[in-house]
Motif scaffolding. Sequence first.
Motif, PDB file in Angstrom:
ATOM      1  N   CYS A 145      -7.807  20.459   0.533  1.00  0.00           N
ATOM      2  CA  CYS A 145      -9.201  20.175   0.165  1.00  0.00           C
ATOM      3  C   CYS A 145      -9.542  20.780  -1.185  1.00  0.00           C
ATOM      4  O   CYS A 145     -10.157  20.121  -2.014  1.00  0.00           O
ATOM      5  CB  CYS A 145     -10.145  20.702   1.237  1.00  0.00           C
ATOM      6  N   PHE A 146      -9.170  22.033  -1.394  1.00  0.00           N
ATOM      7  CA  PHE A 146      -9.512  22.730  -2.633  1.00  0.00           C
ATOM      8  C   PHE A 146      -8.332  23.567  -3.118  1.00  0.00           C
ATOM      9  O   PHE A 146      -7.588  24.116  -2.311  1.00  0.00           O
ATOM     10  CB  PHE A 146     -10.689  23.698  -2.424  1.00  0.00           C
ATOM     11  N   VAL A 147      -8.207  23.690  -4.434  1.00  0.00           N
ATOM     12  CA  VAL A 147      -7.334  24.700  -5.023  1.00  0.00           C
ATOM     13  C   VAL A 147      -8.246  25.881  -5.289  1.00  0.00           C
ATOM     14  O   VAL A 147      -9.317  25.740  -5.888  1.00  0.00           O
ATOM     15  CB  VAL A 147      -6.672  24.197  -6.326  1.00  0.00           C
ATOM     16  N   MET A 148      -7.833  27.036  -4.813  1.00  0.00           N
ATOM     17  CA  MET A 148      -8.736  28.187  -4.887  1.00  0.00           C
ATOM     18  C   MET A 148      -8.581  28.984  -6.172  1.00  0.00           C
ATOM     19  O   MET A 148      -7.502  29.007  -6.764  1.00  0.00           O
ATOM     20  CB  MET A 148      -8.567  29.084  -3.671  1.00  0.00           C
ATOM     21  N   PRO A 149      -9.662  29.628  -6.570  1.00  0.00           N
ATOM     22  CA  PRO A 149      -9.587  30.516  -7.737  1.00  0.00           C
ATOM     23  C   PRO A 149      -8.843  31.798  -7.371  1.00  0.00           C
ATOM     24  O   PRO A 149      -8.623  32.083  -6.193  1.00  0.00           O
ATOM     25  CB  PRO A 149     -11.062  30.801  -8.041  1.00  0.00           C
ATOM     26  N   ASP A 150      -8.503  32.567  -8.363  1.00  0.00           N
ATOM     27  CA  ASP A 150      -7.788  33.821  -8.158  1.00  0.00           C
ATOM     28  C   ASP A 150      -8.779  34.923  -7.779  1.00  0.00           C
ATOM     29  O   ASP A 150      -9.040  35.832  -8.568  1.00  0.00           O
ATOM     30  CB  ASP A 150      -6.997  34.182  -9.415  1.00  0.00           C
ATOM     31  N   GLU A 151      -9.346  34.773  -6.589  1.00  0.00           N
ATOM     32  CA  GLU A 151     -10.309  35.752  -6.067  1.00  0.00           C
ATOM     33  C   GLU A 151     -10.085  35.885  -4.577  1.00  0.00           C
ATOM     34  O   GLU A 151      -9.594  34.958  -3.930  1.00  0.00           O
ATOM     35  CB  GLU A 151     -11.748  35.270  -6.283  1.00  0.00           C
ATOM     36  N   PHE A 152     -10.479  37.014  -4.011  1.00  0.00           N
ATOM     37  CA  PHE A 152     -10.442  37.188  -2.570  1.00  0.00           C
ATOM     38  C   PHE A 152     -11.697  36.520  -2.017  1.00  0.00           C
ATOM     39  O   PHE A 152     -12.813  36.847  -2.430  1.00  0.00           O
ATOM     40  CB  PHE A 152     -10.399  38.676  -2.192  1.00  0.00           C
ATOM     41  N   LEU A 153     -11.513  35.578  -1.088  1.00  0.00           N
ATOM     42  CA  LEU A 153     -12.631  34.780  -0.594  1.00  0.00           C
ATOM     43  C   LEU A 153     -12.909  35.049   0.878  1.00  0.00           C
ATOM     44  O   LEU A 153     -11.993  35.369   1.644  1.00  0.00           O
ATOM     45  CB  LEU A 153     -12.328  33.285  -0.784  1.00  0.00           C
ATOM     46  N   VAL A 154     -14.164  34.882   1.250  1.00  0.00           N
ATOM     47  CA  VAL A 154     -14.587  34.995   2.644  1.00  0.00           C
ATOM     48  C   VAL A 154     -15.511  33.826   2.981  1.00  0.00           C
ATOM     49  O   VAL A 154     -16.077  33.191   2.098  1.00  0.00           O
ATOM     50  CB  VAL A 154     -15.324  36.333   2.927  1.00  0.00           C
ATOM     51  N   GLY A 155     -15.644  33.578   4.255  1.00  0.00           N
ATOM     52  CA  GLY A 155     -16.542  32.534   4.744  1.00  0.00           C
ATOM     53  C   GLY A 155     -15.792  31.306   5.208  1.00  0.00           C
ATOM     54  O   GLY A 155     -14.637  31.084   4.847  1.00  0.00           O
ATOM     55  N   TYR A 156     -16.428  30.531   6.059  1.00  0.00           N
ATOM     56  CA  TYR A 156     -15.887  29.295   6.600  1.00  0.00           C
ATOM     57  C   TYR A 156     -14.479  29.513   7.170  1.00  0.00           C
ATOM     58  O   TYR A 156     -13.540  28.791   6.904  1.00  0.00           O
ATOM     59  CB  TYR A 156     -15.901  28.190   5.538  1.00  0.00           C
ATOM     60  N   LEU A 158     -12.547  32.245   6.615  1.00  0.00           N
ATOM     61  CA  LEU A 158     -11.851  33.307   5.881  1.00  0.00           C
ATOM     62  C   LEU A 158     -12.551  34.636   6.140  1.00  0.00           C
ATOM     63  O   LEU A 158     -13.783  34.697   6.121  1.00  0.00           O
ATOM     64  CB  LEU A 158     -11.859  33.014   4.382  1.00  0.00           C
ATOM     65  N   ASP A 159     -11.759  35.679   6.330  1.00  0.00           N
ATOM     66  CA  ASP A 159     -12.374  36.949   6.711  1.00  0.00           C
ATOM     67  C   ASP A 159     -11.926  38.103   5.828  1.00  0.00           C
ATOM     68  O   ASP A 159     -10.951  38.021   5.094  1.00  0.00           O
ATOM     69  CB  ASP A 159     -12.010  37.288   8.159  1.00  0.00           C
ATOM     70  N   TYR A 160     -12.680  39.171   5.958  1.00  0.00           N
ATOM     71  CA  TYR A 160     -12.279  40.484   5.488  1.00  0.00           C
ATOM     72  C   TYR A 160     -12.483  41.412   6.671  1.00  0.00           C
ATOM     73  O   TYR A 160     -13.617  41.547   7.159  1.00  0.00           O
ATOM     74  CB  TYR A 160     -13.105  40.956   4.283  1.00  0.00           C
ATOM     75  N   GLU A 161     -11.386  41.974   7.179  1.00  0.00           N
ATOM     76  CA  GLU A 161     -11.416  42.838   8.360  1.00  0.00           C
ATOM     77  C   GLU A 161     -12.167  42.177   9.513  1.00  0.00           C
ATOM     78  O   GLU A 161     -13.015  42.792  10.162  1.00  0.00           O
ATOM     79  CB  GLU A 161     -11.995  44.205   8.009  1.00  0.00           C
ATOM     80  N   GLN A 162     -11.887  40.896   9.745  1.00  0.00           N
ATOM     81  CA  GLN A 162     -12.441  40.083  10.827  1.00  0.00           C
ATOM     82  C   GLN A 162     -13.943  39.805  10.689  1.00  0.00           C
ATOM     83  O   GLN A 162     -14.578  39.329  11.634  1.00  0.00           O
ATOM     84  CB  GLN A 162     -12.154  40.714  12.203  1.00  0.00           C
ATOM     85  N   LYS A 163     -14.504  40.052   9.523  1.00  0.00           N
ATOM     86  CA  LYS A 163     -15.917  39.779   9.287  1.00  0.00           C
ATOM     87  C   LYS A 163     -16.068  38.634   8.288  1.00  0.00           C
ATOM     88  O   LYS A 163     -15.155  38.351   7.533  1.00  0.00           O
ATOM     89  CB  LYS A 163     -16.623  41.022   8.766  1.00  0.00           C
ATOM     90  N   TYR A 164     -17.222  38.002   8.278  1.00  0.00           N
ATOM     91  CA  TYR A 164     -17.640  36.954   7.330  1.00  0.00           C
ATOM     92  C   TYR A 164     -17.100  35.561   7.649  1.00  0.00           C
ATOM     93  O   TYR A 164     -17.420  34.613   6.949  1.00  0.00           O
ATOM     94  CB  TYR A 164     -17.270  37.307   5.875  1.00  0.00           C
ATOM     95  N   ARG A 165     -16.287  35.396   8.697  1.00  0.00           N
ATOM     96  CA  ARG A 165     -15.749  34.072   9.030  1.00  0.00           C
ATOM     97  C   ARG A 165     -16.855  33.047   9.265  1.00  0.00           C
ATOM     98  O   ARG A 165     -16.685  31.875   9.002  1.00  0.00           O
ATOM     99  CB  ARG A 165     -14.896  34.127  10.301  1.00  0.00           C
ATOM    100  N   ASN A 166     -17.963  33.486   9.812  1.00  0.00           N
ATOM    101  CA  ASN A 166     -19.036  32.579  10.245  1.00  0.00           C
ATOM    102  C   ASN A 166     -19.940  32.091   9.118  1.00  0.00           C
ATOM    103  O   ASN A 166     -20.831  31.279   9.366  1.00  0.00           O
ATOM    104  CB  ASN A 166     -19.886  33.257  11.315  1.00  0.00           C
TER     105      ASN A 166
END
Length: 177
Positions: A145-156, A158-166
């Motif tokens: 769907c997308f080529v991602m930028p060179d950044e750590f992403l969260v949401g939809y 994607l998580d950080y320590e099991q948070k932000y997925r929602n």
Amino acid sequence: MKSAGVGKIVFTEEQIQKQVAQMAEVLSKDYAEKDPILIGILKGSFYFMADLTRYMSIPISIDFLSIGVYPEVTKETGIVRFNKEPDLSLTGRHVLLIEDIVGTGLTLSYICQHMEAFNPASLKICTLLDNPSERLLTLNIDYRCFVMPDEFLVGYGLDYEQKYRNLPYIAAYRPDN
């Protein structure tokens, strides 16, 4: 409203839904008359797979797999384990792996090798985000769907320590926010 730890929005909810709907249309055409099994790789693919399958216009089967790491072993050896195998028989079926993000390709290559042992009619990969700049192995990504930028992403998913997925959008993670 953005949560603490969330930086700039990289892909809006509207952009994601538009791209996912377009991907579902392509998959519906490519897999028409093939009776596919879509296998979501947990946990990150959960939201993407749910939306993708709701947009699809053909009959499909859905299953999941989950892999895990051996704490303090995986870092050194790269060894992972399957926490959950697909429940459906894959033999002779058209299998589409659904992933949230493909980076180095190491884990996904391992999963593909494992899935090939079940003798599917075909095995392809569909990912929400592709990060080819991180790729260490040659891996054919059939649908992205997308080529991602060179950044750590969260949401939809994607998580950080099991948070932000929602989060309904994808944003840069900013620990200092």
